[in-house]
Design a protein around this motif. Structure first.
Motif, short mmCIF file in Angstrom:
data_model
loop_
_atom_site.label_atom_id
_atom_site.label_comp_id
_atom_site.label_asym_id
_atom_site.label_seq_id
_atom_site.Cartn_x
_atom_site.Cartn_y
_atom_site.Cartn_z
N ALA A 78 39.02 35.01 34.23
CA ALA A 78 38.56 34.14 35.49
C ALA A 78 39.20 33.62 36.50
O ALA A 78 39.16 32.79 37.26
N ARG A 79 41.11 34.03 36.66
CA ARG A 79 41.60 34.15 37.75
C ARG A 79 42.51 34.86 38.52
O ARG A 79 42.85 34.95 39.40
N ARG A 80 41.81 36.34 37.59
CA ARG A 80 42.68 37.69 38.24
C ARG A 80 41.17 38.46 39.46
O ARG A 80 41.49 38.44 40.58
N ILE A 81 40.38 38.12 38.80
CA ILE A 81 39.34 38.56 39.44
C ILE A 81 38.63 37.93 40.70
O ILE A 81 38.37 38.81 42.06
N PRO A 82 38.84 36.84 41.27
CA PRO A 82 38.83 36.51 42.53
C PRO A 82 40.13 36.98 43.23
O PRO A 82 39.60 36.83 44.42
N ARG A 83 41.01 36.59 42.80
CA ARG A 83 41.75 37.25 43.36
C ARG A 83 41.66 38.46 44.17
O ARG A 83 41.87 39.40 45.55
N ALA A 84 41.62 39.74 42.88
CA ALA A 84 41.41 40.57 43.17
C ALA A 84 40.03 41.05 43.86
O ALA A 84 39.84 41.77 45.06
#
Length: 397
Positions: free
Chosen positions: A107-113
């Protein structure tokens, strides 16, 4: 293979997969593609990407990260072979599900990616096309990845807050239930102590004098014993009636006794003990060394009940002699001593359940004090009950 892969998909996931598959097949048969396929690639590969994407929808809850990885490969193939809208829409759902159902790190990394991927895709489109229309590809990429990712983040935050609120509510309800049970148990123990302390003395007197009346065949002694029995039975009934009235929260008349006894009633307790024993060889003496100053109501009540129970035990067990009640102060605490002659009687004058000492210990423990009961060390002929009850000076201010 993990159990989650083997478990049956939820009905909603199956409906999403079936709807996407049927919609994509309709678009494929109608030839409704979003763009032209790359040279050398057949539009039939778009159908393969559609089927794979539909299959990953079945894993959107059970294995969201695996579904997203497979779906990314499928959507890449779809973009190169004509781009079916159904395949793209299902991929946006996979991004959303990976954020919502995946681990917290996802949930933290996918939006940034997704944001980084959008920027890279936009720059590549500008570098290859060299026209402002390339920005539309970046917007489209953002709608496919960034929008569903942050939608999943928002819903996940609200879901986690709701779960935390529910957990806190359940914890509060559990603590409230535990407090209620503890309060009920404490109240039952308090009622048992009060009932025992109020009635035990009267019943002991009745048992002792009824035994005397049966064993002594003298009309005068029997008449006197019956008088004592009647007096104690009436007093016991009055105490029971008062306790029942307190439990039912009935209003008391002004001339009824106070619900909380005080140390001022110790003289009456000793007089009652003298009447109960009715033996000139017994003497009951009160030595009050408390000095000036009031005591907190809980301390007075505990001291009164301890003296009451000690006198009842002395009447049932002690040998003829002096029964002394001493009150004093010691380093901010009230000291209560009740001494009686320790004999070798084969049994008590009246039967008992052994709850008296238990009740005294409970009362003293509630006040954080100390209680000892037993023969005096080095004497062997004196039984002593000693209670140390701390006095909180703040309660008297």
């Amino acid at each position: 293979m993990p159990v989650r892969f083997l478990s049956r998909p939820q009905r909603v996931d199956a409906l999403i997969a079936l709807s996407g598959l049927l919609g994509g097949l309709l678009l494929w048969f109608l030839g409704l593609y979003y763009a032209r396929p790359i040279a050398g690639l057949s539009t039939g590969l778009a159908l393969v990407a559609l089927v794979v994407m539909s299959g990953t929808e079945l894993l959107r809850r059970r294995a969201p990260l695996t579904a997203l990885a497979i779906g990314t490969a499928a959507v890449t193939l779809d973009l190169c072979t004509g781009t079916l809208l159904a395949t793209v829409v299902m991929y946006t759902d996979l991004v959303y599900a990976a954020v919502l159902y995946g681990p917290p790190s996802a949930a933290r990394r996918i939006p940034r990616a997704c944001e980084i991927g959008t920027v890279v895709a936009t720059l590549l489109a500008l570098a290859l096309i060299r026209e402002p229309a390339a920005l539309l590809l970046g917007v489209t990429f953002a709608l496919i990845t960034v929008a569903p990712a942050w939608t999943g983040v928002g819903i996940r935050v609200h879901r986690d807050r709701a779960d935390a609120a529910q957990l806190a509510a359940e914890r509060t309800a559990l603590l409230a239930e535990l407090d209620r049970r503890e309060a009920v148990g404490a109240e039952r123990a308090r009622m048992a102590r009060e009932l025992h302390d109020m009635v035990a003395g009267h019943l002991s007197a009745i048992a002792i004098h009824s035994s005397a009346a049966l064993s002594i065949d003298e009309p005068g002694a029997s008449r006197e014993a019956l008088g004592v029995i009647r007096e104690n039975s009436v007093q016991g009934l009055a105490e029971m009636r008062r306790l029942i009235g307190l439990l039912r929260e009935q209003t008391r008349e002004a001339d009824e006794p106070a619900p909380t006894p005080t140390l001022a009633g110790l003289d009456a307790l000793l007089d009652r003990a003298r009447t109960t024993v009715h033996d000139d060889r017994f003497s009951f003496v009160l030595r009050d060394g408390r000095g000036a100053g009031a005591l907190p109501a809980p301390v007075e009540l505990a001291a009164y009940r301890i003296v009451q129970e000690s006198l009842t035990n002395a009447v049932k067990h002690a040998e003829p002699g002096e029964v002394g009640v001493e009150l004093g102060r010691d380093d901010g605490a009230l000291v209560v001593r009740v001494r009686s002659v320790l004999g070798d009687r084969p049994g008590p004058r009246a039967p008992g359940a052994g709850a008296g000492l238990t009740g005294m210990r409970e009362r003293v423990a509630l006040l954080g004090g100390e209680l000892s009961a037993g023969p005096v060390a080095g004497d062997g002929k004196t039984w002593e009950v000693r209670a140390l009850l701390p006095v909180d000076e703040e309660e008297l201010r």
